[in-house]
Design an enzyme around this catalytic site. Structure first.
Site, PDB file in Angstrom:
ATOM      1  N   HIS A   7       0.794  -1.423   0.059  1.00 62.83           N
ATOM      2  CA  HIS A   7       0.321  -0.052  -0.097  1.00 62.83           C
ATOM      3  C   HIS A   7       1.060   1.190   0.459  1.00 62.83           C
ATOM      4  CE1 HIS A   7      -4.083  -2.306   1.561  1.00 62.83           C
ATOM      5  NE2 HIS A   7      -3.256  -2.595   0.501  1.00 62.83           N
ATOM      6  N   VAL A  11       1.179   4.066  -3.637  1.00 65.03           N
ATOM      7  CA  VAL A  11       0.966   5.458  -3.282  1.00 65.03           C
ATOM      8  C   VAL A  11       1.633   6.424  -3.964  1.00 65.03           C
ATOM      9  CG1 VAL A  11      -0.361   6.926  -1.735  1.00 65.03           C
ATOM     10  CG2 VAL A  11      -1.307   4.826  -1.827  1.00 65.03           C
ATOM     11  N   SER A  54       4.993   7.049   3.209  1.00 66.15           N
ATOM     12  CA  SER A  54       4.744   7.900   3.961  1.00 66.15           C
ATOM     13  C   SER A  54       3.232   7.595   4.267  1.00 66.15           C
ATOM     14  CB  SER A  54       3.901   8.499   2.570  1.00 66.15           C
ATOM     15  OG  SER A  54       3.223   7.971   1.608  1.00 66.15           O
ATOM     16  N   HIS A  86      -2.330 -12.752  -2.004  1.00 66.08           N
ATOM     17  CA  HIS A  86      -3.162 -13.527  -0.273  1.00 66.08           C
ATOM     18  C   HIS A  86      -2.881 -14.233  -0.171  1.00 66.08           C
ATOM     19  CE1 HIS A  86      -5.774  -9.737  -2.753  1.00 66.08           C
ATOM     20  NE2 HIS A  86      -4.835  -8.908  -1.543  1.00 66.08           N
ATOM     21  N   THR A  87      -1.827 -15.290  -0.202  1.00 68.16           N
ATOM     22  CA  THR A  87      -2.321 -16.179   0.525  1.00 68.16           C
ATOM     23  C   THR A  87      -2.201 -16.364   2.270  1.00 68.16           C
ATOM     24  OG1 THR A  87      -0.617 -18.301   0.127  1.00 68.16           O
ATOM     25  CG2 THR A  87      -0.108 -16.665  -0.237  1.00 68.16           C
ATOM     26  N   ASP A  91      -7.381 -17.187   1.523  1.00 67.96           N
ATOM     27  CA  ASP A  91      -6.899 -18.498   1.295  1.00 67.96           C
ATOM     28  C   ASP A  91      -7.307 -19.193   1.851  1.00 67.96           C
ATOM     29  OD1 ASP A  91      -5.627 -20.929   0.298  1.00 67.96           O
ATOM     30  OD2 ASP A  91      -3.852 -20.415   0.471  1.00 67.96           O
ATOM     31  N   ASP A 115       2.071 -19.828   0.072  1.00 68.60           N
ATOM     32  CA  ASP A 115       2.173 -20.840  -0.791  1.00 68.60           C
ATOM     33  C   ASP A 115       1.305 -20.860  -1.884  1.00 68.60           C
ATOM     34  OD1 ASP A 115      -0.473 -21.838   0.200  1.00 68.60           O
ATOM     35  OD2 ASP A 115       0.701 -23.407   1.025  1.00 68.60           O
TER      36      ASP A 115
END
Length: 334
Positions: free
Chosen positions: A74, A78, A84, A196-197, A250, A258
């Site tokens: 994130h 930006v 920041s 996102h695992t 996940d 993984d």
């Protein structure tokens, strides 16, 4: 060494050419202004201090691992990788929906305190965040990579600019464009979303997929979702339930770094719509298949590629020299 005639005349320029290619590749990995081992002389224990801090917090609160990984992502998307996201204030990046509830801000503050005690005014908050993200992946059984350091901290943080972040409802084309705008490829997109695992999402960010989304499915849900998975999520995220409830992104192995996240996408079990589209769109599906080792396609090692893509991402919009500063505390500019 001077070379006169024969095979050596051919071989030496060839080796020189290969060496120049390798040097160019290294420059791409290192980035402009950053390099591996930047603090070797000025604060040789810097990486060890960050690592020990992350381990200490992880042992009592494992959710900091995905939090720190998201935080770095994130931050970079930006204003570039300039920390920041860490600045306190009434209208800073930290106050926005995607950033307000991230876990791990205390880890960065703790690491900064320890580093200031050991090497005052030397190590930037931006570098602490890049190192902590790597260490978080390793703690969840992912593979390590060498992190180039040497970033300066930014002096500006605006909540209004967080709109540039990839969002759960983004189409594949929008996702591609947001990544391309940062110098990242379609493969980088799939690879980095593979982060996102580990971690969770709040019901409010995907519940719309479960109810009255489509008239083509018996349950009214997003037709790209597995029916049994819809039922499971509906029980966890009722239409009128708590939108802040956290659900694993996940469902196969939520605490382990993984490829099961990609298996979920293949099986229609992606929680976020933007994630599932990596499978439903043919242009990105190939990369998912390659991470899964689908027969007939050239395989990709997810852990290895993730490290490479993270290095590329960590060099987005970095500040060096007078463009930034070394903050005394990560939550405020000097």
């Amino acid at each position: 060494m001077l070379v006169s005639m024969g095979a050596s005349f051919i071989r030496t320029p060839t080796l020189l050419f290969l060496l120049l290619i390798a040097m160019g590749a290294a420059a791409l990995v290192q980035g402009q202004g950053t390099r591996v081992g930047f603090y070797f002389r000025t604060c040789p224990q810097a990486e060890s201090i960050v690592q020990k801090t992350v381990i200490s917090h992880f042992q009592s609160n494992p959710v900091i691992a995905p939090g720190l990984l998201r935080m770095h992502f994130h931050d970079c998307f930006v204003r570039g990788c300039d920390a920041s996201i860490l600045i306190n204030g009434s209208s800073t990046e930290k106050t926005t929906g995607p950033n307000r509830l991230l876990n791990g801000y205390d880890v960065i503050d703790d690491a900064k305190t320890r580093l200031e005690a050991a090497c005052p005014g030397v190590v930037s908050c931006a570098d602490i965040l890049a190192l902590a993200a790597r260490d978080s992946v390793v703690l969840t059984k992912g593979m390590t990579w060498r992190v180039p350091t040497g970033r300066k901290d930014g002096r500006v943080s605006l909540a209004s600019e967080v709109n540039n972040l990839p969002a759960p409802r983004d189409s594949i084309e929008v996702q591609k464009q947001k990544f391309a705008d940062k110098g990242l490829t379609d493969q980088d997109l799939v690879t980095l979303v593979g982060g996102h695992t580990i971690g969770t999402s709040a019901c409010q960010f995907f519940r719309y997929r479960l109810y009255n989304f489509s008239t083509t499915t018996a349950n009214g849900a997003d037709p790209s979702m597995d029916a049994a998975f819809v039922t499971q999520l509906q029980s966890l995220c009722p239409a009128d339930g708590d939108g802040s409830r956290r659900i694993a992104l996940d469902t196969g192995s939520p605490n382990r770094f993984d490829t099961s996240f990609f298996t979920n996408l293949r099986n229609g079990r992606g929680v976020l719509e933007s994630d599932q589209k990596l499978w439903t769109d043919a242009s990105t599906r190939t990369f998912v298949q390659r991470f899964l080792g689908i027969r007939g396609l050239l395989g990709l090692n997810f852990n290895l590629e993730f490290g490479r893509s993270m290095v590329k991402m960590s060099n987005i919009g970095i500040k060096t020299g007078t463009e930034g500063e070394i903050r005394r505390v990560c939550t405020a500019i000097n």
